[in-house]
Design a protein around this motif. Structure first.
Motif: not given
Length: 83
Positions: A4-9, A13
């Motif tokens: 699973v790939q996603t962006e986080i702030d 992080y």
């Protein structure tokens, strides 16, 4: 495993990365553990909502007159033809 790939702030992080460094594990392990805990915390309510769905009350109500109807491959099959 599923990737699973996603962006986080950046703040999230940095906190997760600090936890990983403090514990001496990889960032991936911290994220996996967080997601696993989140899923476990919500699983009970999810399963309850699924079993509370009214569709389950209809199971067994259909009477076909054939006691082996559910074992037949053709039960409920609609024949389609193009004209």
């Amino acid at each position: 495993m599923k990737v699973v790939q996603t962006e986080i702030d950046l703040e999230t992080y940095n906190v997760l990365k600090a936890i990983a460094i403090h514990r001496g594990v990889s960032l991936k392990e911290v994220i996996r553990e967080s997601l696993r805990d989140y899923a476990d915390a919500h699983k009970k309510d999810l399963v309850k909502n699924i079993y509370d769905d009214p569709i389950w009350k209809g199971i067994g109500l259909l009477h076909t007159g054939d006691p082996e109807a559910s074992e037949k491959d053709t039960w409920g099959v609609v024949e389609w033809s193009s004209e």
